[in-house]
Design a protein around this motif. Sequence first.
Motif, PDB file in Angstrom:
ATOM      1  N   ILE A  81       0.837  -1.204   0.000  1.00  0.00           N
ATOM      2  CA  ILE A  81       0.000   0.000   0.000  1.00  0.00           C
ATOM      3  C   ILE A  81       0.872   1.254   0.000  1.00  0.00           C
ATOM      4  N   ARG A  82       1.882   1.286   0.837  1.00  0.00           N
ATOM      5  CA  ARG A  82       2.756   2.471   0.922  1.00  0.00           C
ATOM      6  C   ARG A  82       3.427   2.763  -0.419  1.00  0.00           C
ATOM      7  N   ASP A  83       3.884   1.687  -1.104  1.00  0.00           N
ATOM      8  CA  ASP A  83       4.583   1.848  -2.383  1.00  0.00           C
ATOM      9  C   ASP A  83       3.630   2.031  -3.558  1.00  0.00           C
ATOM     10  N   ARG A  84       2.333   1.959  -3.275  1.00  0.00           N
ATOM     11  CA  ARG A  84       1.299   2.080  -4.315  1.00  0.00           C
ATOM     12  C   ARG A  84       1.491   1.062  -5.432  1.00  0.00           C
ATOM     13  N   ASP A  85       1.865  -0.165  -5.035  1.00  0.00           N
ATOM     14  CA  ASP A  85       2.003  -1.240  -6.017  1.00  0.00           C
ATOM     15  C   ASP A  85       0.650  -1.472  -6.690  1.00  0.00           C
ATOM     16  N   LYS A  86       0.672  -1.667  -7.972  1.00  0.00           N
ATOM     17  CA  LYS A  86      -0.567  -1.925  -8.708  1.00  0.00           C
ATOM     18  C   LYS A  86      -0.873  -3.427  -8.772  1.00  0.00           C
ATOM     19  N   VAL A  87       0.154  -4.232  -8.555  1.00  0.00           N
ATOM     20  CA  VAL A  87       0.018  -5.687  -8.588  1.00  0.00           C
ATOM     21  C   VAL A  87       0.684  -6.249  -7.338  1.00  0.00           C
ATOM     22  N   THR A  88       0.049  -7.196  -6.735  1.00  0.00           N
ATOM     23  CA  THR A  88       0.638  -7.949  -5.628  1.00  0.00           C
ATOM     24  C   THR A  88       0.117  -9.367  -5.763  1.00  0.00           C
ATOM     25  N   GLY A  89       0.161 -10.117  -4.711  1.00  0.00           N
ATOM     26  CA  GLY A  89      -0.346 -11.483  -4.784  1.00  0.00           C
ATOM     27  C   GLY A  89      -0.042 -12.239  -3.523  1.00  0.00           C
ATOM     28  N   GLY A  90      -0.134 -13.537  -3.630  1.00  0.00           N
ATOM     29  CA  GLY A  90       0.128 -14.405  -2.505  1.00  0.00           C
ATOM     30  C   GLY A  90       1.020 -15.553  -2.931  1.00  0.00           C
ATOM     31  N   THR A  91       1.776 -16.049  -1.970  1.00  0.00           N
ATOM     32  CA  THR A  91       2.720 -17.125  -2.241  1.00  0.00           C
ATOM     33  C   THR A  91       2.648 -18.162  -1.132  1.00  0.00           C
ATOM     34  N   VAL A  92       2.547 -19.424  -1.505  1.00  0.00           N
ATOM     35  CA  VAL A  92       2.757 -20.515  -0.564  1.00  0.00           C
ATOM     36  C   VAL A  92       4.146 -21.051  -0.872  1.00  0.00           C
ATOM     37  N   TYR A  93       4.954 -21.168   0.172  1.00  0.00           N
ATOM     38  CA  TYR A  93       6.340 -21.575  -0.008  1.00  0.00           C
ATOM     39  C   TYR A  93       6.713 -22.596   1.066  1.00  0.00           C
ATOM     40  N   HIS A  94       7.770 -23.338   0.791  1.00  0.00           N
ATOM     41  CA  HIS A  94       8.274 -24.312   1.753  1.00  0.00           C
ATOM     42  C   HIS A  94       9.144 -23.577   2.769  1.00  0.00           C
ATOM     43  N   LEU A  95       8.861 -23.801   4.037  1.00  0.00           N
ATOM     44  CA  LEU A  95       9.599 -23.134   5.107  1.00  0.00           C
ATOM     45  C   LEU A  95      11.020 -23.681   5.174  1.00  0.00           C
ATOM     46  N   THR A  96      11.974 -22.768   5.311  1.00  0.00           N
ATOM     47  CA  THR A  96      13.393 -23.117   5.416  1.00  0.00           C
ATOM     48  C   THR A  96      14.024 -22.240   6.489  1.00  0.00           C
ATOM     49  N   GLU A  97      15.335 -22.290   6.579  1.00  0.00           N
ATOM     50  CA  GLU A  97      16.061 -21.443   7.519  1.00  0.00           C
ATOM     51  C   GLU A  97      16.027 -19.977   7.110  1.00  0.00           C
ATOM     52  N   ARG A  98      15.685 -19.703   5.877  1.00  0.00           N
ATOM     53  CA  ARG A  98      15.634 -18.324   5.382  1.00  0.00           C
ATOM     54  C   ARG A  98      14.204 -17.805   5.495  1.00  0.00           C
ATOM     55  N   THR A  99      13.990 -16.803   6.302  1.00  0.00           N
ATOM     56  CA  THR A  99      12.661 -16.237   6.500  1.00  0.00           C
ATOM     57  C   THR A  99      12.075 -15.771   5.169  1.00  0.00           C
ATOM     58  N   ASP A 100      10.896 -16.299   4.830  1.00  0.00           N
ATOM     59  CA  ASP A 100      10.181 -15.975   3.591  1.00  0.00           C
ATOM     60  C   ASP A 100      11.003 -16.294   2.341  1.00  0.00           C
ATOM     61  N   GLY A 101      11.985 -17.176   2.458  1.00  0.00           N
ATOM     62  CA  GLY A 101      12.891 -17.413   1.336  1.00  0.00           C
ATOM     63  C   GLY A 101      12.894 -18.808   0.764  1.00  0.00           C
ATOM     64  N   GLY A 102      12.008 -19.678   1.227  1.00  0.00           N
ATOM     65  CA  GLY A 102      12.004 -21.056   0.742  1.00  0.00           C
ATOM     66  C   GLY A 102      11.429 -21.193  -0.658  1.00  0.00           C
ATOM     67  N   PRO A 103      11.587 -22.373  -1.245  1.00  0.00           N
ATOM     68  CA  PRO A 103      11.075 -22.623  -2.595  1.00  0.00           C
ATOM     69  C   PRO A 103       9.554 -22.436  -2.671  1.00  0.00           C
ATOM     70  N   ILE A 104       9.107 -21.912  -3.793  1.00  0.00           N
ATOM     71  CA  ILE A 104       7.693 -21.596  -3.996  1.00  0.00           C
ATOM     72  C   ILE A 104       6.919 -22.838  -4.424  1.00  0.00           C
ATOM     73  N   ALA A 105       5.772 -23.053  -3.772  1.00  0.00           N
ATOM     74  CA  ALA A 105       4.891 -24.169  -4.104  1.00  0.00           C
ATOM     75  C   ALA A 105       3.699 -23.704  -4.936  1.00  0.00           C
ATOM     76  N   ALA A 106       3.251 -22.474  -4.742  1.00  0.00           N
ATOM     77  CA  ALA A 106       2.141 -21.902  -5.513  1.00  0.00           C
ATOM     78  C   ALA A 106       2.175 -20.392  -5.363  1.00  0.00           C
ATOM     79  N   GLN A 107       1.744 -19.710  -6.415  1.00  0.00           N
ATOM     80  CA  GLN A 107       1.753 -18.252  -6.374  1.00  0.00           C
ATOM     81  C   GLN A 107       0.743 -17.720  -7.387  1.00  0.00           C
ATOM     82  N   GLU A 108       0.028 -16.672  -6.990  1.00  0.00           N
ATOM     83  CA  GLU A 108      -0.900 -16.001  -7.903  1.00  0.00           C
ATOM     84  C   GLU A 108      -0.853 -14.508  -7.653  1.00  0.00           C
ATOM     85  N   HIS A 109      -1.069 -13.763  -8.717  1.00  0.00           N
ATOM     86  CA  HIS A 109      -1.083 -12.307  -8.585  1.00  0.00           C
ATOM     87  C   HIS A 109      -2.524 -11.797  -8.541  1.00  0.00           C
ATOM     88  N   ILE A 110      -2.662 -10.598  -8.017  1.00  0.00           N
ATOM     89  CA  ILE A 110      -3.935  -9.872  -8.021  1.00  0.00           C
ATOM     90  C   ILE A 110      -3.631  -8.412  -8.353  1.00  0.00           C
TER      91      ILE A 110
END
Length: 193
Positions: A81-110
């Motif tokens: 919202i702050r950056d006024r992004d016109k596109v965002t989305g959601g990501t399901v990812y595999h949890l790893t030692e890297r916060t929010d950095g694991g391999p992506i299992a599914a992703q969609e934009h809105i």
Amino acid sequence: MEDISTIDRLRAWALRHELPWTDAGELRAHNIPDKVHVIVSAHSHAFIGRQTRARASVAAIGYHPSLLPLHRGRDAIKWTIRDRDKVTGGTVYHLTERTDGGPIAAQEHILVPPEASVESLWRDQLAPLGVQLLLRVVNDLAGGLRIMVPQDEQLASWEPSMDAPLLFKPELVALPGPDSVFVTDANKWALVA
């Protein structure tokens, strides 16, 4: 049984359906029941460590309300919202030692409506999208399909929290690198860059 009128909707749903629930503050390997197949972390601000993830026989997955690797961190929606992004989305990812950095299992934009607020974007679009994506991934895993697309680190952005304390990582002591560990008290650890 707990009074479900005073807790969040997901926890209330789990309790009504007699599903195991572990509060984020107690999310350690010894608190995960036996025979857990999948650990699901939905827009949680708690780090799930290696020993805890290992309790799941199939996978440990998380939902993040951004198009990872963009807007990693706890305030992804606020930054959108702050950056006024016109596109965002959601990501399901595999949890790893890297916060929010694991391999992506599914992703969609809105598309982000011009009048969207943090609350409306979460409530109207990103939370329902998260449910859909989590169900898709759990169904994939149940069918023997394990999607793991590496995140492109060259595109990654880490957004600091706008108004919250450091990310709580209860199993951080298991991570290497004593120079990067900050101890606030005997039960709380934080990674400091």
